[in-house]
Enzyme design. Sequence first.
Site, PDB file in Angstrom:
ATOM      1  N   LYS A  33      33.857  31.343  36.684  1.00 58.27           N
ATOM      2  CA  LYS A  33      34.679  31.342  35.261  1.00 58.27           C
ATOM      3  C   LYS A  33      34.171  32.433  34.267  1.00 58.27           C
ATOM      4  O   LYS A  33      35.541  33.053  33.894  1.00 58.27           O
ATOM      5  CB  LYS A  33      33.475  30.965  34.444  1.00 58.27           C
ATOM      6  CG  LYS A  33      33.066  30.671  33.122  1.00 58.27           C
ATOM      7  CD  LYS A  33      31.994  30.424  32.022  1.00 58.27           C
ATOM      8  CE  LYS A  33      30.934  31.144  32.432  1.00 58.27           C
ATOM      9  NZ  LYS A  33      29.472  31.277  31.511  1.00 58.27           N
ATOM     10  N   THR A  34      32.865  33.609  34.985  1.00 57.17           N
ATOM     11  CA  THR A  34      33.238  34.720  34.681  1.00 57.17           C
ATOM     12  C   THR A  34      34.421  35.783  34.966  1.00 57.17           C
ATOM     13  O   THR A  34      35.613  36.479  34.061  1.00 57.17           O
ATOM     14  CB  THR A  34      32.173  35.417  34.999  1.00 57.17           C
ATOM     15  OG1 THR A  34      31.011  34.790  34.120  1.00 57.17           O
ATOM     16  CG2 THR A  34      32.076  37.272  33.917  1.00 57.17           C
ATOM     17  N   ASP A 224      32.731  32.153  25.179  1.00 57.44           N
ATOM     18  CA  ASP A 224      31.884  32.233  26.284  1.00 57.44           C
ATOM     19  C   ASP A 224      30.948  31.039  25.642  1.00 57.44           C
ATOM     20  O   ASP A 224      30.839  30.935  24.501  1.00 57.44           O
ATOM     21  CB  ASP A 224      32.116  33.813  27.138  1.00 57.44           C
ATOM     22  CG  ASP A 224      31.246  33.266  28.493  1.00 57.44           C
ATOM     23  OD1 ASP A 224      31.294  32.108  29.358  1.00 57.44           O
ATOM     24  OD2 ASP A 224      30.837  33.809  29.093  1.00 57.44           O
ATOM     25  N   GLU A 225      30.526  30.470  27.118  1.00 58.06           N
ATOM     26  CA  GLU A 225      29.292  29.410  26.996  1.00 58.06           C
ATOM     27  C   GLU A 225      29.549  28.615  25.409  1.00 58.06           C
ATOM     28  O   GLU A 225      28.828  28.644  24.750  1.00 58.06           O
ATOM     29  CB  GLU A 225      28.572  30.493  26.584  1.00 58.06           C
ATOM     30  CG  GLU A 225      27.111  31.183  27.751  1.00 58.06           C
ATOM     31  CD  GLU A 225      27.127  30.924  29.128  1.00 58.06           C
ATOM     32  OE1 GLU A 225      27.691  29.774  29.376  1.00 58.06           O
ATOM     33  OE2 GLU A 225      26.878  31.361  29.639  1.00 58.06           O
ATOM     34  N   GLN A 255      25.276  21.919  30.971  1.00 61.04           N
ATOM     35  CA  GLN A 255      25.098  23.736  31.299  1.00 61.04           C
ATOM     36  C   GLN A 255      24.185  23.994  29.752  1.00 61.04           C
ATOM     37  O   GLN A 255      23.808  24.427  29.379  1.00 61.04           O
ATOM     38  CB  GLN A 255      25.843  24.796  31.756  1.00 61.04           C
ATOM     39  CG  GLN A 255      25.456  24.314  33.270  1.00 61.04           C
ATOM     40  CD  GLN A 255      26.141  25.987  33.726  1.00 61.04           C
ATOM     41  OE1 GLN A 255      25.386  26.774  34.020  1.00 61.04           O
ATOM     42  NE2 GLN A 255      27.242  25.808  34.391  1.00 61.04           N
ATOM     43  N   ARG A 609      21.883  27.942  40.252  1.00 62.84           N
ATOM     44  CA  ARG A 609      21.620  29.610  40.089  1.00 62.84           C
ATOM     45  C   ARG A 609      21.474  29.710  41.441  1.00 62.84           C
ATOM     46  O   ARG A 609      22.185  30.766  42.124  1.00 62.84           O
ATOM     47  CB  ARG A 609      20.112  30.134  39.515  1.00 62.84           C
ATOM     48  CG  ARG A 609      20.308  30.149  37.859  1.00 62.84           C
ATOM     49  CD  ARG A 609      21.704  30.275  37.133  1.00 62.84           C
ATOM     50  NE  ARG A 609      22.144  29.127  37.192  1.00 62.84           N
ATOM     51  CZ  ARG A 609      23.754  29.100  36.673  1.00 62.84           C
ATOM     52  NH1 ARG A 609      24.157  29.622  36.691  1.00 62.84           N
ATOM     53  NH2 ARG A 609      24.208  27.886  36.239  1.00 62.84           N
TER      54      ARG A 609
END
Length: 757
Positions: A33-34, A224-225, A255, A609
């Site tokens: 994503k980043t 983002d997020e 998430q 993670r």
Amino acid sequence: MTDYISTLNEPQRQAVLHGDGPLIIIAGAGSGKTRVLTYRISHLIEKGVDPFRILSLTFTNKAAGEMRHRIESVVGTEARNIWMGTFHSVFAKILRIEAKALGFTSNFSIYDTDDSKSLLRSIIKEFGLDDKIYRANVVFSRISGAKNRLVGPADYLANPLIQTDDAAARMPEIGRIYKAYTMRCFQANAMDFDDLLFNTNVLFRDHLDILNKYQHKFKHVLVDEFQDTNVSQYLITRKLSAVNQNICVVGDDAQSIYAFRGANIENILNFEKDFPDVRTIKLEQNYRSTKTIVNAANSIIARNRAQLRKSVFTDNEDGTLIEVIKAASDNEEGRLIATSLFEAKMQDGLHNTDFAILYRTNAQSRAFEEALRRLNIKYRIIGGLSFYQRKEIKDLLAYLRFTVNQSDEEAFKRIINLPKRGIGDTTVAKIAVVASENQVPIWEVVSNVNKYVAGRAGIAIEAFADLIKSYQLLLDKKDAYDVAAHVAKTSGILKELYDDKTVEGLSRYENVQALLNSIKEFVDNPDNDDKSLSAFLQVVSLLTSADEKDDDGDNDKVTLMTIHGAKGLEFRNVYIVGLEEDLFPSQMMLESRADLEEERRLFYVAITRAEKKLTVSYADSRYHYGRLKVCEPSRFLMEIDPAFLKVAKTRKAEREESQELKRDTPAGGSMSFVRSLAQKTAKQQAPQPTVAHTPSSDFAPSDTSKLAEGMRVEHLKFGFGLVQKIDQNGNDRKAIIKFETAGEKTLLLSFAKLKIV
DNA sequence: GTGATTCACTTTTTT
DNA sequence: AGTGAATCAC
């Protein structure tokens, strides 16, 4: 130039290359994503979009900094000009520019949560309300919740639903408190965290010219997020992109872990309604983790009823099983994890940075710190009490805040008698009364004491006022550092700490020096064009512990943090610890079903993670409010498909098992350790004669000076022990006991809590 | 007005 | 356990 695009998979490529028009990217954990976001912004710049006209909103300052850095490595220094930051920092900046339109001045203070609660406590007291019923915490969260839904004080009071709700909670006055709170913040020329968003909405609602300016300024808006934005944040971005329609949001409903703070997954649905011609792209391939980890995570999230919008998969190798570690106590958990970490490090030649220990609450870090220290493993703690929340730091910042903004009531309360200058509560109260009688601000009374009050109290006040006035004179001439250093020296707080020769005093002194250093850095940073104290305060108010860098030069450290703090990060090996019922899932969350789903998403975040290896652990007992407490394994442990689990046993358990295996056929192998533990132990213990002399309660205090037969005891710290036995029904029972050593005999003294496992 | 002592409460996560 | 507020003695 654009060769980086060839490294992307198809959906990633489409997301990067998508031209104008609204875009929503549903990005599974570890799906790059980043990368997509940074490449997309880089691509926009390469296509000729002015970086000044790109607004990119992230969740943390750190994420913003990282993204800026990554974009810079693609497009060069132009990246510095992007409007990039958290919602709070970007809109604080805009509010600072436009403050006048709302009746604030550009040097407004930003109240942190402590300031807000302190102000609420004052108001509750002034209203003559019972602070046992009107707890500042509760009142604050109600007001915060209202603000995040854009419900102002007037709406709050007029809303019958809210009013009956408050009445039902025996707090009918919250609306009045809210109104007074807003008024006081305004008079103090201060905004709290929620106000930064709320007031931005007000600004854009009531001042169309200003809205228009920013609508045209920002050609592209990226968020983002997105799953963690609240209504207030969403509306700001929606308004800003209403003209150009170039809005790109990235999120993952699986998430979403900030609903408690007003985050609203519905935003994703609303987005599709508000921007009907939106293009949706799903990133479903995970590049981060092994199949075991991805599938285990999927098996967890599959239990949530909330609709899954995607299926995450990976082409990575299977990887090792998830290891389950069981410990007798929180301290043993620390030791076992530290040992496991050390062994993995040696065996696989890893660095400390390859590891993270994730827990549910900050308070859990202690046992791991101790154990890691003992093994000489360097670690870094993210979160917890932030540097900026320390008393000495807040004290100096309060001086600085008050110097910049004399209306800042909370800063005033903090420093008026610090260091002690003989201005006690009575005098302060007197000033407050005089100020309100004359309808003037407090500073007006303080700065002209002679005009308002006669007598001894006036002298101390006058000295204080002169001190602050002398600071104010510096503001226009000196930069933030020079003013701050001068204030620290002459206000007396540095001297007070210097004179304190205790260990804590020394560290406080160093902390203040560290703050001064960071102001120096701020001033020396060429990226900051405004070097005034006021500008520094605006930035520093929005920093959190996650933004602190450790400065001892050694970067090879194990990371310890809460799962919330780990969002967006990845580590080769991850330990998720403290998997006990009531702790994770948190007891507070067990009340409503929806919230348990949020806890489960949190577990999902934690699992995803990990790149190569995941270890989970729990303890049978732990300290809680300074008391030892019996714990049960978390339901989440049982929710992981047992096929993914490998159980690491304590040495004792290993011995017992090997004996058992000689007799037993290996029925289920390592399957479902947790569920079978009780029966297994029961099988072993059953043949032994059960103790008969405590028929009513298994652990009733008896007059015997020895432990009863059939009881297994683990010695814990400070003379406590964990006793386990099997009762007549074959149930595994545990209790905390306290030992006292009398001569050579260990006496069984008293029993704490008793729980059936 | 200050300092010492007691009391009560906390503990979910963060901008 | 550790903090901050409340109460009390000086």
